[in-house]
Design an enzyme around this catalytic site. Sequence first.
Site, PDB file in Angstrom:
ATOM      1  N   GLY A 133     -21.340 -10.532   7.156  1.00 11.49           N
ATOM      2  CA  GLY A 133     -22.071 -11.055   8.321  1.00 11.49           C
ATOM      3  C   GLY A 133     -21.282 -10.828   9.597  1.00 11.49           C
ATOM      4  CE  LYS A 183     -28.624 -42.887  20.810  1.00 12.58           C
ATOM      5  NZ  LYS A 183     -27.548 -42.069  20.319  1.00 12.58           N
ATOM      6  CB  SER A 218     -15.278  -7.972   3.549  1.00 11.69           C
ATOM      7  OG  SER A 218     -16.596  -8.126   4.008  1.00 11.69           O
ATOM      8  CG  ASP A 227     -16.072 -20.681   4.389  1.00 11.15           C
ATOM      9  OD1 ASP A 227     -15.743 -19.663   5.026  1.00 11.15           O
ATOM     10  OD2 ASP A 227     -16.942 -20.661   3.498  1.00 11.15           O
ATOM     11  CG  ASP A 230     -19.859 -20.168   7.035  1.00  9.64           C
ATOM     12  OD1 ASP A 230     -20.682 -20.537   7.889  1.00  9.64           O
ATOM     13  OD2 ASP A 230     -20.169 -19.552   5.997  1.00  9.64           O
ATOM     14  NE  ARG A 253     -24.763  -9.969   3.987  1.00 11.64           N
ATOM     15  CZ  ARG A 253     -23.820 -10.848   4.333  1.00 11.64           C
ATOM     16  NH1 ARG A 253     -22.684 -10.884   3.658  1.00 11.64           N
ATOM     17  NH2 ARG A 253     -24.013 -11.686   5.314  1.00 11.64           N
ATOM     18  NE  ARG A 302     -41.349 -36.039  19.766  1.00 15.12           N
ATOM     19  CZ  ARG A 302     -41.996 -35.167  20.525  1.00 15.12           C
ATOM     20  NH1 ARG A 302     -41.360 -34.175  21.092  1.00 15.12           N
ATOM     21  NH2 ARG A 302     -43.294 -35.274  20.688  1.00 15.12           N
ATOM     22  CB  THR A 306     -17.031 -15.949   8.203  1.00 15.03           C
ATOM     23  OG1 THR A 306     -17.959 -17.011   7.947  1.00 15.03           O
ATOM     24  CG2 THR A 306     -15.695 -16.372   7.660  1.00 15.03           C
ATOM     25  CB  THR A 338      -8.874   0.650  18.930  1.00 16.48           C
ATOM     26  OG1 THR A 338      -9.896   0.389  17.976  1.00 16.48           O
ATOM     27  CG2 THR A 338      -8.968   2.081  19.419  1.00 16.48           C
ATOM     28  NE  ARG A 384     -25.511 -18.009   2.084  1.00 21.52           N
ATOM     29  CZ  ARG A 384     -25.407 -16.929   2.842  1.00 21.52           C
ATOM     30  NH1 ARG A 384     -26.340 -16.651   3.708  1.00 21.52           N
ATOM     31  NH2 ARG A 384     -24.380 -16.115   2.734  1.00 21.52           N
ATOM     32  CG  ASP A 436     -15.204 -15.277   0.571  1.00 20.13           C
ATOM     33  OD1 ASP A 436     -16.245 -14.738   0.991  1.00 20.13           O
ATOM     34  OD2 ASP A 436     -15.193 -16.405   0.041  1.00 20.13           O
TER      35      ASP A 436
HETATM   36  P1  ATP Z   1     -19.941 -13.335   4.904  1.00 22.16           P
HETATM   37  O1  ATP Z   1     -18.952 -14.482   4.872  1.00 22.16           O
HETATM   38  O2  ATP Z   1     -20.540 -13.120   6.236  1.00 22.16           O
HETATM   39  O3  ATP Z   1     -20.957 -13.363   3.793  1.00 22.16           O
HETATM   40  P2  ATP Z   1     -18.519 -11.424   3.311  1.00 22.16           P
HETATM   41  O4  ATP Z   1     -17.456 -10.433   3.614  1.00 22.16           O
HETATM   42  O5  ATP Z   1     -18.141 -12.536   2.354  1.00 22.16           O
HETATM   43  O6  ATP Z   1     -19.053 -12.000   4.687  1.00 22.16           O
HETATM   44  P3  ATP Z   1     -20.244 -10.174   1.330  1.00 22.16           P
HETATM   45  O7  ATP Z   1     -21.655  -9.721   1.449  1.00 22.16           O
HETATM   46  O8  ATP Z   1     -19.896 -11.146   0.272  1.00 22.16           O
HETATM   47  O9  ATP Z   1     -19.822 -10.669   2.789  1.00 22.16           O
HETATM   48  O10 ATP Z   1     -19.322  -8.874   1.096  1.00 22.16           O
HETATM   49  C1  ATP Z   1     -19.376  -7.777   1.995  1.00 22.16           C
HETATM   50  C2  ATP Z   1     -19.298  -6.492   1.233  1.00 22.16           C
HETATM   51  O11 ATP Z   1     -18.052  -6.408   0.542  1.00 22.16           O
HETATM   52  C3  ATP Z   1     -20.342  -6.317   0.146  1.00 22.16           C
HETATM   53  O12 ATP Z   1     -21.590  -5.886   0.653  1.00 22.16           O
HETATM   54  C4  ATP Z   1     -19.700  -5.254  -0.728  1.00 22.16           C
HETATM   55  O13 ATP Z   1     -19.882  -3.972  -0.167  1.00 22.16           O
HETATM   56  C5  ATP Z   1     -18.222  -5.630  -0.633  1.00 22.16           C
HETATM   57  N1  ATP Z   1     -17.873  -6.419  -1.820  1.00 22.16           N
HETATM   58  C6  ATP Z   1     -18.014  -7.748  -2.018  1.00 22.16           C
HETATM   59  N2  ATP Z   1     -17.621  -8.115  -3.256  1.00 22.16           N
HETATM   60  C7  ATP Z   1     -17.226  -6.963  -3.875  1.00 22.16           C
HETATM   61  C8  ATP Z   1     -16.737  -6.640  -5.171  1.00 22.16           C
HETATM   62  N3  ATP Z   1     -16.556  -7.569  -6.125  1.00 22.16           N
HETATM   63  N4  ATP Z   1     -16.463  -5.350  -5.435  1.00 22.16           N
HETATM   64  C9  ATP Z   1     -16.614  -4.383  -4.509  1.00 22.16           C
HETATM   65  N5  ATP Z   1     -17.084  -4.629  -3.275  1.00 22.16           N
HETATM   66  C10 ATP Z   1     -17.389  -5.880  -2.946  1.00 22.16           C
END
Ligand code: ATP
Length: 335
Positions: A23, A225, A117, A142, A140, A84, A175, A138, A36, A184, A115
């Site tokens: 995200g 209130k 990613s 978290d 969140d 993703r 209201r 992120t 960069t 989530r 996490d």
């Molecule tokens: P967010 O917190 O916004 O969801 P995120 O990095 O946790 O971000 P994910 O959709 O869980 O988002 O992971 C991003 C991408 O990382 C996935 O679309 C996939 O390409 C890669 N990825 C996640 N888990 C794995 C895995 N076990 N093996 C290989 N690639 C992965």
Amino acid sequence: MAEIPNIKKRGEIKRIGVLTSGGDAPGMNPAIRAVTRSGIHKGLEVFGVMNGYQGMIEGNIVPLTSDDVSGILQKGGTILKTARSKDFRTEEGRAKAYKNLMKLEIDALVVIGGDGSFMGASIFSKEYDIPVVGIPGTIDNDMYGTEYTLGYDTAMNTVIDAVDKIKDTASSHGRIFFVEVMGREAGLLALSSGIACGAEAIIIPEADEGDKDLQKYLKNYKKKKNSGIVMVAEGDKAGGALKLAERVTSDYPDLDVRVSILGHMQRGGNPTGTDRVIATQMGVAAVEALLDDQKSIMIGYVNSKITHVPFNKTVKANRPIDHDLLDIQKALNKW
Ligand code: ATP
């Protein structure tokens, strides 16, 4: 079985790639800029991988100059786009991605994301012995091992701004508004913005206190209130603000209840000063870590200092909710 490309012997890092994945979050652009510019400053060539891991698989990789990252510090979203990628979850996909990196002689990667990613990065780094450093992005906030993830402060301020406006109409009409905030599995954004907005109750997935506060508030509503804000994290146990409001309306038919789901506006907007500064610190730290032979680590932020956290720790668990903040909310409660 995927065809395994020749694994290049690791040597001095000359070319690095940077990508954003998962995200989007405000602060990703300042991080891309910092990677960069500081990379170029250290004598490296820097490449931007478009569309997260999918761009690596498709060979959508472009050189980045200092000028290419001008004027992005103040922008939300990510100039590199994000995605993703299902293909990256497969050995075949990762083999293609590695081949494309080798074609351009890219020696190391900076991945800005969550996490998931980092899980992908960790697997890829092990398979092909390529150094990868992560920057947590992120809203969140978290992730295990860091007190800050890029986007959180901007998102919190977006929520505060929206709720301040909702409060005006809530009080004019007498209201109760159930405001749903992103999260989530994580309630920190709802909890902190609820405290900052003086919410009557804050309902989050990690704790039951909010529900108890809500019941007390509703019982005392007439006496105290005639308007109020209930913050609800989207992943709360009741199933979100709409479901919770339906339940309350059925239990208290006299109350004037409304729902506002803030949605994706929370992910956009110009990064705040905090996000810009920490993104810049993290971007510079990521390049330094790669040049310092680090691999498979996330850049963390603890006690206002940059830290290094191994991926295998960050991907195993989420950061627990801050119980001190829950206690503060309890202490301020009038019900
Ligand atoms: P967010 O917190 O916004 O969801 P995120 O990095 O946790 O971000 P994910 O959709 O869980 O988002 O992971 C991003 C991408 O990382 C996935 O679309 C996939 O390409 C890669 N990825 C996640 N888990 C794995 C895995 N076990 N093996 C290989 N690639 C992965």
